[in-house]
Design a protein around this motif. Structure first.
Motif, mmCIF file in Angstrom:
data_model
loop_
_atom_site.group_PDB
_atom_site.id
_atom_site.type_symbol
_atom_site.label_atom_id
_atom_site.label_comp_id
_atom_site.label_asym_id
_atom_site.label_seq_id
_atom_site.Cartn_x
_atom_site.Cartn_y
_atom_site.Cartn_z
ATOM 1 N N LEU A 128 0.826 -1.209 0.000
ATOM 2 C CA LEU A 128 0.000 0.000 0.000
ATOM 3 C C LEU A 128 0.861 1.259 0.000
ATOM 4 O O LEU A 128 1.888 1.321 0.660
ATOM 5 C CB LEU A 128 -0.913 0.022 1.237
ATOM 6 N N THR A 129 0.427 2.244 -0.774
ATOM 7 C CA THR A 129 1.107 3.539 -0.771
ATOM 8 C C THR A 129 0.062 4.634 -0.585
ATOM 9 O O THR A 129 -1.050 4.543 -1.118
ATOM 10 C CB THR A 129 1.864 3.786 -2.096
ATOM 11 N N PRO A 130 0.407 5.662 0.170
ATOM 12 C CA PRO A 130 -0.570 6.740 0.381
ATOM 13 C C PRO A 130 -0.834 7.501 -0.919
ATOM 14 O O PRO A 130 0.061 7.696 -1.735
ATOM 15 C CB PRO A 130 0.121 7.665 1.388
ATOM 16 N N VAL A 131 -2.072 7.885 -1.119
ATOM 17 C CA VAL A 131 -2.458 8.677 -2.285
ATOM 18 C C VAL A 131 -3.415 9.783 -1.834
ATOM 19 O O VAL A 131 -4.051 9.671 -0.793
ATOM 20 C CB VAL A 131 -3.150 7.829 -3.381
ATOM 21 N N GLU A 132 -3.482 10.805 -2.623
ATOM 22 C CA GLU A 132 -4.415 11.891 -2.353
ATOM 23 C C GLU A 132 -5.776 11.535 -2.946
ATOM 24 O O GLU A 132 -5.846 10.998 -4.052
ATOM 25 C CB GLU A 132 -3.913 13.198 -2.977
#
Length: 103
Positions: free
Chosen positions: A71-75
């Motif tokens: 998982l990677t943070p996204v806006e």
């Protein structure tokens, strides 16, 4: 989607079937296959089934770990993209209709 009420003692390595309803205070012995509504023990779980269930559980646990690791943070989107494909109401069919046409 099983329901196991309060006070149930579920023995180790038992399998409760989907949509079973286990009444409160029921005692289920180790390695029992439990199904139905109300639930009842139908047989003992075999070594082969225990091994299968253990492998399946381990796979799902690994999938969760893999997912979390990737998982990677996204806006969040502020608006719908201009080139986002749409779907016309005429393209929407019921599940029953989709099954009939795919058979």
């Amino acid at each position: 989607n099983s329901v196991i009420m309060d006070g149930v003692e579920l023995g180790a390595e038992s399998i409760v079937g989907a949509q079973a309803f286990v009444r409160g205070e029921t005692v289920i012995l180790r390695r029992s296959m439990v199904v139905g509504s109300p639930a009842k023990v139908i047989r003992e779980v075999s070594e082969k089934e225990i091994a299968w269930k253990t492998r399946g559980t381990a796979e799902y646990q690994q999938l969760a770990r893999d997912c979390l690791a990737g998982l990677t943070p996204v806006e969040p989107l502020k608006a719908v993209e201009a080139d986002r494909p749409g779907m016309a109401a005429s393209d929407v069919v019921s599940i029953q209709e989709a099954r009939r046409t795919s058979s």
